[in-house]
Scaffold this active site. Sequence first.
Site, PDB file in Angstrom:
ATOM      1  N   ARG A  66     -17.843   5.471 -10.726  1.00  0.00           N
ATOM      2  CA  ARG A  66     -16.652   6.217 -11.151  1.00  0.00           C
ATOM      3  C   ARG A  66     -15.390   5.394 -10.940  1.00  0.00           C
ATOM      4  NH1 ARG A  66     -16.791  12.435  -9.387  1.00  0.00           N
ATOM      5  NH2 ARG A  66     -15.237  12.451 -11.070  1.00  0.00           N
TER       6      ARG A  66
ATOM      7  N   LYS B  31     -12.776  24.933  -5.947  1.00  0.00           N
ATOM      8  CA  LYS B  31     -12.882  23.661  -5.236  1.00  0.00           C
ATOM      9  C   LYS B  31     -11.586  22.878  -5.356  1.00  0.00           C
ATOM     10  CE  LYS B  31     -14.259  20.140  -7.238  1.00  0.00           C
ATOM     11  NZ  LYS B  31     -13.693  18.969  -7.966  1.00  0.00           N
TER      12      LYS B  31
ATOM     13  N   GLY C 175     -14.982  13.611  -6.495  1.00  0.00           N
ATOM     14  CA  GLY C 175     -13.803  12.902  -6.973  1.00  0.00           C
ATOM     15  C   GLY C 175     -12.579  13.172  -6.134  1.00  0.00           C
TER      16      GLY C 175
ATOM     17  N   GLU D 128     -12.718  19.936 -17.796  1.00  0.00           N
ATOM     18  CA  GLU D 128     -13.987  20.183 -17.120  1.00  0.00           C
ATOM     19  C   GLU D 128     -14.748  21.371 -17.705  1.00  0.00           C
ATOM     20  OE1 GLU D 128     -12.344  22.817 -13.360  1.00  0.00           O
ATOM     21  OE2 GLU D 128     -12.083  20.642 -13.347  1.00  0.00           O
TER      22      GLU D 128
ATOM     23  N   ARG E 130     -20.084  12.307 -19.601  1.00  0.00           N
ATOM     24  CA  ARG E 130     -20.424  13.640 -20.090  1.00  0.00           C
ATOM     25  C   ARG E 130     -20.535  13.701 -21.612  1.00  0.00           C
ATOM     26  NH1 ARG E 130     -16.854  17.333 -15.816  1.00  0.00           N
ATOM     27  NH2 ARG E 130     -18.458  17.355 -14.178  1.00  0.00           N
TER      28      ARG E 130
ATOM     29  N   SER F 105      -8.287   9.782 -15.213  1.00  0.00           N
ATOM     30  CA  SER F 105      -8.431  10.974 -14.373  1.00  0.00           C
ATOM     31  C   SER F 105      -7.067  11.453 -13.907  1.00  0.00           C
ATOM     32  CB  SER F 105      -9.309  10.672 -13.149  1.00  0.00           C
ATOM     33  OG  SER F 105      -9.339  11.782 -12.270  1.00  0.00           O
TER      34      SER F 105
END
Length: 473
Positions: A165, A62, A137, A356, A387, A212
């Site tokens: 987010r 992805k 995202g 991730e 998470r 991020s």
Amino acid sequence: MQAPAPGSDEAARTSTQRVRTSQISTQPSTGSTSSQDHASSWWQAPYAQAPLDATVIVPASKSLTNRYLILAALASSPSTIHNALISRDTELMLRALESFGVGIERKEHPDGSTTVLVAPPAQLNQAPGDVDCGLAGTVMRFVPALAAVAGAKLGFDGDASARLRPMAPVLDALAALGVDFAYSGEPGKLPFTMDARQLAPAGTVQIDASGSSQFISALLLAAPALPGGLHLRAADGPIASPDHITMTVQTLRELGAGVQIDADGRGWQIAAGRIAGFTVTVEPDLSNAGPFLAAALAATGTVRVPFWPSQTTQVGGKWVQILRSMGAEVSLGADGVLTVHGTGAIHGIDYADASELAPTLAALCALADSPSRLTGIGHLRGHETDRLAALEAELAKVGAAVQATEDGLVITPGPLRAADLESYEDHRMATAGALLGLAVQGIRVQDIATTSKTMPGFPALWSAMAATGQKQD
């Protein structure tokens, strides 16, 4: 010799030579079903009664698919993307690009892969209409930068969870380039409208990348199309998921963009200049391969993944090192097939910057014979869900003692027990629950359909693999 990539002519010619009775693959769904439609559903995770013996064909990356799509939309001529992932996240990206006037054509292949032909317009649409980001995202961070290049005026929104987010750093960086923002709710988050009609060249733009890596990647991908290019600097503090920034830089360079990295590694200078159209084949999603490979340890069996690249910028490439450290036998054949064999032992691990991979790794740590410590993943609090909090809660249900620290998790395995595990509308929490179910009988996972975000057909693919570990009468 590397195995031929899915979607290529050679792959079509040799596909029948690769088929084994234990080989598993699924046709990717082209739907974009929201996980919210399945929030009350529970999935009985398959339990492995005997060692697995499976070959699993993993769908495309992805992260790479959406990076290539953005760059193809900004290119000077058409591009061809073989083995593109078709999932909810990429469907949202494709629809967003079409709204900007980008021509999209798909070609399905007998091996289940998809080629996407991208025809960029001479001028991106300046009034594309509102963009639905879903929970992706890459869409909510990358597309605003694309809209800035277009000089567009439009709105952005997404799923309810997407509104939680963080987005402020990338939007603040775009504001430094002259983009105006108006927020319907909390500043720096969805939903918002933007007006990039006054976009202007800038010198050096600073960005907070502690939450991020996508904040940096968004600006880097759009930078060649910005007037005057861009000099982007990371603000003081940690940079989340630096491997994904490396992926972005390598992708830009691969396609001919000029990228210079500052001496301290915290800045990127991108020259202005429209890249030419390109033809690429997307690698398998090595992060999504992780649960399948980890299954070889959880169920003491053998799992093979074809088309494993000999070199990669994907963070999922770290699975080779991780699984070896935890007790697996791992080998990459000349045919490009990665084979993982569980030896019966699962060792605890001290590991930094799993990014991730952390949910799957944490689930495997709960099955280990000694404690584990995962560090450098504090930024996961701002992903599809928090998470760290989610893993602390869910792993405790199966018997592990888990402590969330400032930047990670300390996991001490305990006596295992059946449990109902929440997914939090997070695809990686759902696959972590599936992994636990292989080793612990009686695991149910809420909303397994959330895996369609990046891996359509996951439940069938997982169940087919698990079926190779059923006792024969």
